[in-house]
Design a protein around this motif. Sequence first.
Motif, mmCIF file in Angstrom:
data_model
loop_
_atom_site.group_PDB
_atom_site.id
_atom_site.type_symbol
_atom_site.label_atom_id
_atom_site.label_comp_id
_atom_site.label_asym_id
_atom_site.label_seq_id
_atom_site.Cartn_x
_atom_site.Cartn_y
_atom_site.Cartn_z
ATOM 1 N N GLY A 1 61.222 87.068 27.966
ATOM 2 C CA GLY A 1 61.943 87.937 28.880
ATOM 3 C C GLY A 1 61.001 88.864 29.621
ATOM 4 N N PHE A 2 61.559 89.816 30.326
ATOM 5 C CA PHE A 2 60.807 90.814 31.092
ATOM 6 C C PHE A 2 59.890 90.157 32.118
ATOM 7 C CE2 PHE A 2 61.564 92.488 26.791
ATOM 8 C CZ PHE A 2 62.469 93.479 27.111
ATOM 9 N N GLY A 3 60.394 89.132 32.805
ATOM 10 C CA GLY A 3 59.593 88.405 33.787
ATOM 11 C C GLY A 3 59.190 87.062 33.213
ATOM 12 N N GLY A 4 58.394 86.334 33.917
ATOM 13 C CA GLY A 4 57.898 85.067 33.397
ATOM 14 C C GLY A 4 58.489 83.866 34.083
ATOM 15 N N CYS A 5 59.307 83.097 33.359
ATOM 16 C CA CYS A 5 59.724 81.782 33.833
ATOM 17 C C CYS A 5 61.221 81.585 33.700
ATOM 18 C CB CYS A 5 59.056 80.695 33.003
ATOM 19 S SG CYS A 5 57.279 80.692 33.075
ATOM 20 N N THR A 6 61.696 80.608 34.465
ATOM 21 C CA THR A 6 63.052 80.103 34.260
ATOM 22 C C THR A 6 62.947 78.621 33.953
ATOM 23 O OG1 THR A 6 63.417 79.524 36.594
ATOM 24 C CG2 THR A 6 64.036 81.749 35.910
ATOM 25 N N VAL A 7 63.962 78.106 33.330
ATOM 26 C CA VAL A 7 64.106 76.662 33.153
ATOM 27 C C VAL A 7 65.461 76.303 33.749
ATOM 28 C CG1 VAL A 7 65.036 76.823 30.794
ATOM 29 C CG2 VAL A 7 63.976 74.712 31.558
ATOM 30 N N THR A 8 65.468 75.247 34.547
ATOM 31 C CA THR A 8 66.683 74.829 35.240
ATOM 32 C C THR A 8 66.892 73.344 35.001
ATOM 33 O OG1 THR A 8 66.351 76.512 36.956
ATOM 34 C CG2 THR A 8 67.787 74.655 37.509
ATOM 35 N N LEU A 9 68.066 72.991 34.534
ATOM 36 C CA LEU A 9 68.410 71.572 34.367
ATOM 37 C C LEU A 9 69.080 71.107 35.649
ATOM 38 C CD1 LEU A 9 69.861 71.514 30.742
ATOM 39 C CD2 LEU A 9 67.570 70.909 31.512
ATOM 40 N N VAL A 10 68.502 70.076 36.244
ATOM 41 C CA VAL A 10 68.953 69.594 37.544
ATOM 42 C C VAL A 10 68.978 68.069 37.530
ATOM 43 C CG1 VAL A 10 66.601 69.680 38.481
ATOM 44 C CG2 VAL A 10 68.518 69.770 40.044
ATOM 45 N N ARG A 11 69.894 67.493 38.304
ATOM 46 C CA ARG A 11 69.890 66.038 38.432
ATOM 47 C C ARG A 11 68.525 65.588 38.933
ATOM 48 N NH1 ARG A 11 74.785 66.031 42.095
ATOM 49 N NH2 ARG A 11 73.175 65.366 43.546
ATOM 50 N N LYS A 12 68.007 64.530 38.360
ATOM 51 C CA LYS A 12 66.671 64.033 38.706
ATOM 52 C C LYS A 12 66.513 63.814 40.205
ATOM 53 C CE LYS A 12 63.308 60.508 37.439
ATOM 54 N NZ LYS A 12 62.356 61.103 36.535
ATOM 55 N N GLU A 13 67.512 63.231 40.833
ATOM 56 C CA GLU A 13 67.401 62.940 42.263
ATOM 57 C C GLU A 13 67.458 64.199 43.138
ATOM 58 O OE1 GLU A 13 71.743 62.249 41.072
ATOM 59 O OE2 GLU A 13 69.792 61.760 40.232
ATOM 60 N N SER A 14 67.816 65.333 42.553
ATOM 61 C CA SER A 14 67.881 66.587 43.302
ATOM 62 C C SER A 14 66.705 67.520 43.017
ATOM 63 C CB SER A 14 69.185 67.320 42.963
ATOM 64 O OG SER A 14 70.301 66.552 43.332
ATOM 65 N N ALA A 15 65.812 67.130 42.113
ATOM 66 C CA ALA A 15 64.727 68.021 41.684
ATOM 67 C C ALA A 15 63.816 68.429 42.838
ATOM 68 C CB ALA A 15 63.921 67.383 40.557
ATOM 69 N N ARG A 16 63.360 67.495 43.633
ATOM 70 C CA ARG A 16 62.445 67.827 44.748
ATOM 71 C C ARG A 16 63.116 68.764 45.747
ATOM 72 N NH1 ARG A 16 57.611 68.652 44.731
ATOM 73 N NH2 ARG A 16 58.114 70.415 45.980
ATOM 74 N N GLY A 17 64.370 68.504 46.045
ATOM 75 C CA GLY A 17 65.112 69.367 46.959
ATOM 76 C C GLY A 17 65.268 70.771 46.406
ATOM 77 N N LEU A 18 65.520 70.875 45.099
ATOM 78 C CA LEU A 18 65.636 72.190 44.469
ATOM 79 C C LEU A 18 64.318 72.945 44.560
ATOM 80 C CD1 LEU A 18 67.112 74.347 42.800
ATOM 81 C CD2 LEU A 18 66.352 73.120 40.751
ATOM 82 N N ILE A 19 63.224 72.280 44.281
ATOM 83 C CA ILE A 19 61.918 72.931 44.348
ATOM 84 C C ILE A 19 61.656 73.448 45.760
ATOM 85 C CG2 ILE A 19 59.420 72.504 44.273
ATOM 86 C CD1 ILE A 19 60.010 70.684 41.816
ATOM 87 N N ASP A 20 61.912 72.635 46.754
ATOM 88 C CA ASP A 20 61.712 73.068 48.143
ATOM 89 C C ASP A 20 62.616 74.250 48.473
ATOM 90 O OD1 ASP A 20 59.873 71.011 48.419
ATOM 91 O OD2 ASP A 20 61.274 69.679 49.462
#
Length: 97
Positions: A48-67
Amino acid sequence: MNKSHDSMRDDYKVSCEEIDALVDLARGFDGGDGSTGAVYGSRLTGGGFGGCTVTLVRKESARGLIDYLNREYKMRTGKECFCFEASPGDGARPIGV
């Protein structure tokens, strides 16, 4: 996953504006094609207090999410974010030596 983040943010107060922005953006992502259900959940990870997130996303949508996150997070916060794809491994199990 979403309720876990909400609890860490609201009950334990271990999130921060930047992490909440990433989570909110990820949760609002529509797959880049107006569809729904591209993101299954998003939360902070680590201590906590900053750092990272983890996101579960459909594989075919991963690149779009990153962009989307790179663009929208910069617009919302003025800061860069670093995103990468990861796949689950086989997990803990006995191995032969």
